[in-house]
Design a protein around this motif. Structure first.
Motif, PDB file in Angstrom:
ATOM      1  N   THR A  82       1.467 -55.143  32.940  1.00  0.00           N
ATOM      2  CA  THR A  82       2.603 -55.364  32.854  1.00  0.00           C
ATOM      3  C   THR A  82       3.252 -54.868  31.406  1.00  0.00           C
ATOM      4  OG1 THR A  82       2.217 -57.471  33.556  1.00  0.00           O
ATOM      5  CG2 THR A  82       4.432 -56.883  32.846  1.00  0.00           C
ATOM      6  N   ARG A  83       3.286 -54.954  30.207  1.00  0.00           N
ATOM      7  CA  ARG A  83       3.586 -54.222  28.964  1.00  0.00           C
ATOM      8  C   ARG A  83       3.950 -52.568  29.123  1.00  0.00           C
ATOM      9  NH1 ARG A  83       2.439 -57.732  24.480  1.00  0.00           N
ATOM     10  NH2 ARG A  83       3.925 -60.247  25.273  1.00  0.00           N
ATOM     11  N   ARG A  84       2.202 -52.211  29.447  1.00  0.00           N
ATOM     12  CA  ARG A  84       1.670 -50.818  29.138  1.00  0.00           C
ATOM     13  C   ARG A  84       0.967 -50.623  30.272  1.00  0.00           C
ATOM     14  NH1 ARG A  84      -0.825 -48.864  24.040  1.00  0.00           N
ATOM     15  NH2 ARG A  84      -0.831 -46.449  24.287  1.00  0.00           N
ATOM     16  N   PRO A  85       1.375 -49.738  31.393  1.00  0.00           N
ATOM     17  CA  PRO A  85       0.153 -49.159  32.434  1.00  0.00           C
ATOM     18  C   PRO A  85      -0.978 -49.278  31.589  1.00  0.00           C
ATOM     19  CG  PRO A  85       2.082 -48.121  32.822  1.00  0.00           C
ATOM     20  CD  PRO A  85       2.445 -49.029  31.332  1.00  0.00           C
ATOM     21  N   TYR A  86      -2.264 -49.164  32.810  1.00  0.00           N
ATOM     22  CA  TYR A  86      -3.236 -49.069  32.037  1.00  0.00           C
ATOM     23  C   TYR A  86      -3.534 -47.170  32.403  1.00  0.00           C
ATOM     24  CZ  TYR A  86      -8.395 -48.837  31.112  1.00  0.00           C
ATOM     25  OH  TYR A  86     -10.060 -48.638  30.739  1.00  0.00           O
ATOM     26  N   VAL A  87      -4.454 -46.628  31.714  1.00  0.00           N
ATOM     27  CA  VAL A  87      -4.583 -44.892  31.408  1.00  0.00           C
ATOM     28  C   VAL A  87      -5.785 -45.201  31.471  1.00  0.00           C
ATOM     29  CG1 VAL A  87      -3.682 -42.788  30.701  1.00  0.00           C
ATOM     30  CG2 VAL A  87      -2.621 -44.221  31.255  1.00  0.00           C
ATOM     31  N   SER A  88      -6.970 -44.528  32.285  1.00  0.00           N
ATOM     32  CA  SER A  88      -8.476 -43.982  32.542  1.00  0.00           C
ATOM     33  C   SER A  88      -8.911 -43.056  31.962  1.00  0.00           C
ATOM     34  CB  SER A  88      -8.978 -44.783  33.022  1.00  0.00           C
ATOM     35  OG  SER A  88      -8.425 -43.809  34.494  1.00  0.00           O
TER      36      SER A  88
END
Length: 182
Positions: free
Chosen positions: A176-182
């Motif tokens: 929610t705070r920071r989108p996950y980046v793979s």
């Protein structure tokens, strides 16, 4: 705090399987918790294509939508030939980003090994999908002459759900705070 949506994925589609009963037991254990809203995803209920399609079918989209909506997962798997079934691998591969930054726990079954070889294989697959797997799981030895709902298994399931909900809550907040980046 609203309950976490935990998908209980029943991985076997074989006729005569016992995984559906085990999966429903897991969902019943989860339903007794205030912090979990279990959703059963029985792979036998999906009409997946026999080959990986060029474009997602409605059934593939329905499954991946459920994966996307989940905060975490409990994978119920048998052990076939020291690994997990092809039906489960196929379903896992239909989703990708939908798995990211979410936790998974395992309930496995088999003869003698309680399905633990399947779980070790699944940990490798889920690591590649950026899934946090929890340490504690539940194993069922199909040779044992005992009911499914034993005190030992229920304690193991509770410990697994304690770990799973901790990670699901922490990762949901982080996404929610920071989108996950793979």
């Amino acid at each position: 705090m609203e309950p976490l949506r935990i998908a209980v994925i029943i991985g076997s589609t074989r006729e005569g399987r016992v995984g559906d009963g085990i999966g429903r037991w897991v969902a019943d254990v989860a339903a007794q918790r205030d912090d979990v809203e279990p959703v059963v995803l029985d792979l036998a209920d999906y009409d997946f294509p026999p080959c990986y399609p060029g474009r997602p079918t409605p059934e593939v989209r329905r499954f991946t939508g459920q994966v996307a909506d989940a905060d975490g997962f409990v994978v119920v798997t048998p052990e076939y030939n020291r690994s997990f079934p092809a039906s489960l691998k196929q379903a896992i591969d239909y989703a990708y980003d939908e798995w990211h930054a979410k936790p998974a726990g395992f309930v496995s079954y088999g003869y003698r090994s309680e399905g633990f070889h399947a779980v070790e294989q699944l940990r490798t697959v889920f690591t590649e999908l950026h899934v946090m797997t929890v340490r504690t799981g539940v194993g069922v030895n199909l040779l044992a002459d005992e009911p499914l709902d034993t005190e030992h298994r229920r304690r193991a399931a509770e410990a697994m759900f304690d770990q799973l909900t901790w990670w699901a809550s922490a990762l949901k907040e982080a996404r929610t705070r920071r989108p996950y980046v793979s």
